[in-house]
Design a protein around this motif. Structure first.
Motif, PDB file in Angstrom:
ATOM      1  N   SER A  83    -110.814 -89.473  -7.622  1.00  0.00           N
ATOM      2  CA  SER A  83    -111.946 -90.044  -8.346  1.00  0.00           C
ATOM      3  C   SER A  83    -111.661 -91.505  -8.664  1.00  0.00           C
ATOM      4  O   SER A  83    -110.512 -91.910  -8.748  1.00  0.00           O
ATOM      5  N   GLY A  84    -112.712 -92.269  -8.802  1.00  0.00           N
ATOM      6  CA  GLY A  84    -112.557 -93.680  -9.141  1.00  0.00           C
ATOM      7  C   GLY A  84    -112.491 -94.597  -7.941  1.00  0.00           C
ATOM      8  O   GLY A  84    -112.600 -95.792  -8.090  1.00  0.00           O
ATOM      9  N   GLY A  85    -112.322 -94.065  -6.746  1.00  0.00           N
ATOM     10  CA  GLY A  85    -112.257 -94.895  -5.546  1.00  0.00           C
ATOM     11  C   GLY A  85    -110.887 -95.501  -5.335  1.00  0.00           C
ATOM     12  O   GLY A  85    -109.965 -95.295  -6.121  1.00  0.00           O
ATOM     13  N   CYS A  86    -110.782 -96.245  -4.279  1.00  0.00           N
ATOM     14  CA  CYS A  86    -109.526 -96.920  -3.954  1.00  0.00           C
ATOM     15  C   CYS A  86    -109.358 -98.140  -4.854  1.00  0.00           C
ATOM     16  O   CYS A  86    -110.335 -98.728  -5.322  1.00  0.00           O
ATOM     17  N   THR A  87    -108.157 -98.566  -5.048  1.00  0.00           N
ATOM     18  CA  THR A  87    -107.871 -99.716  -5.893  1.00  0.00           C
ATOM     19  C   THR A  87    -108.601-100.956  -5.414  1.00  0.00           C
ATOM     20  O   THR A  87    -109.122-101.729  -6.203  1.00  0.00           O
ATOM     21  N   TYR A  88    -108.652-101.160  -4.111  1.00  0.00           N
ATOM     22  CA  TYR A  88    -109.216-102.378  -3.528  1.00  0.00           C
ATOM     23  C   TYR A  88    -110.669-102.218  -3.077  1.00  0.00           C
ATOM     24  O   TYR A  88    -111.249-103.122  -2.504  1.00  0.00           O
ATOM     25  N   CYS A  89    -111.271-101.082  -3.329  1.00  0.00           N
ATOM     26  CA  CYS A  89    -112.597-100.794  -2.780  1.00  0.00           C
ATOM     27  C   CYS A  89    -113.710-101.027  -3.783  1.00  0.00           C
ATOM     28  O   CYS A  89    -113.696-100.468  -4.872  1.00  0.00           O
ATOM     29  N   ASN A  90    -114.663-101.836  -3.389  1.00  0.00           N
ATOM     30  CA  ASN A  90    -115.923-101.963  -4.113  1.00  0.00           C
ATOM     31  C   ASN A  90    -116.993-101.610  -3.096  1.00  0.00           C
ATOM     32  O   ASN A  90    -117.423-102.455  -2.321  1.00  0.00           O
ATOM     33  N   ASN A  91    -117.421-100.372  -3.081  1.00  0.00           N
ATOM     34  CA  ASN A  91    -118.319 -99.878  -2.042  1.00  0.00           C
ATOM     35  C   ASN A  91    -119.600-100.697  -1.936  1.00  0.00           C
ATOM     36  O   ASN A  91    -120.145-100.873  -0.855  1.00  0.00           O
ATOM     37  N   GLU A  92    -120.107-101.200  -3.047  1.00  0.00           N
ATOM     38  CA  GLU A  92    -121.331-102.002  -3.023  1.00  0.00           C
ATOM     39  C   GLU A  92    -121.150-103.284  -2.215  1.00  0.00           C
ATOM     40  O   GLU A  92    -122.094-103.789  -1.629  1.00  0.00           O
ATOM     41  N   ASP A 147    -116.140 -89.465  -5.206  1.00  0.00           N
ATOM     42  CA  ASP A 147    -116.960 -88.366  -5.742  1.00  0.00           C
ATOM     43  C   ASP A 147    -116.152 -87.188  -6.264  1.00  0.00           C
ATOM     44  O   ASP A 147    -116.713 -86.194  -6.709  1.00  0.00           O
ATOM     45  N   GLY A 148    -114.823 -87.266  -6.221  1.00  0.00           N
ATOM     46  CA  GLY A 148    -113.989 -86.201  -6.760  1.00  0.00           C
ATOM     47  C   GLY A 148    -113.526 -85.188  -5.737  1.00  0.00           C
ATOM     48  O   GLY A 148    -112.722 -84.318  -6.049  1.00  0.00           O
ATOM     49  N   THR A 149    -114.002 -85.270  -4.485  1.00  0.00           N
ATOM     50  CA  THR A 149    -113.575 -84.322  -3.461  1.00  0.00           C
ATOM     51  C   THR A 149    -112.077 -84.446  -3.194  1.00  0.00           C
ATOM     52  O   THR A 149    -111.365 -83.449  -3.124  1.00  0.00           O
ATOM     53  N   VAL A 150    -111.598 -85.670  -3.055  1.00  0.00           N
ATOM     54  CA  VAL A 150    -110.181 -85.936  -2.825  1.00  0.00           C
ATOM     55  C   VAL A 150    -109.560 -86.572  -4.063  1.00  0.00           C
ATOM     56  O   VAL A 150    -108.462 -86.225  -4.476  1.00  0.00           O
TER      57      VAL A 150
END
Length: 92
Positions: free
Chosen positions: A32-41, A27-30
């Motif tokens: 953006s774009g998420g971790c390389t290996y992360c697909n939150n869904e 969400d841009g707090t730390v």
């Protein structure tokens, strides 16, 4: 994991809940774009939704896991190696 197995006498499985929080790496707090290996869904099973109460998600998650482990135990899931199926039988 050994600590939990020793404490409860068998394997412990986590129940995922959705409290509606965002990920600080998405969400841009730390970042953006998420971790390389992360697909939150991919971490969100069908039973959980932020629209449901946490207690309802926990209850539904427990039932979901019971059914999934029972299916694996009864060989209703194809492609699971025999050693994993045997380990599941010991847990359920």
């Amino acid at each position: 994991m050994d600590h939990l197995k020793n404490r409860f006498g068998n394997r412990v499985q986590k129940v995922i809940v959705n409290a509606g929080f965002t990920c600080p790496n998405r969400d841009g707090t730390v970042a953006s774009g998420g971790c390389t290996y992360c697909n939150n869904e991919s971490f969100n099973p069908g039973y959980n939704s932020a629209a449901k109460s946490i207690s309802q998600q926990i209850s539904e998650g427990i039932e979901f896991l019971k059914k999934a482990l029972e299916q694996w135990k009864n060989k209703e899931v194809d492609g699971v190696p025999a050693n994993i199926k045997e380990a599941i039988k010991q847990v359920v």
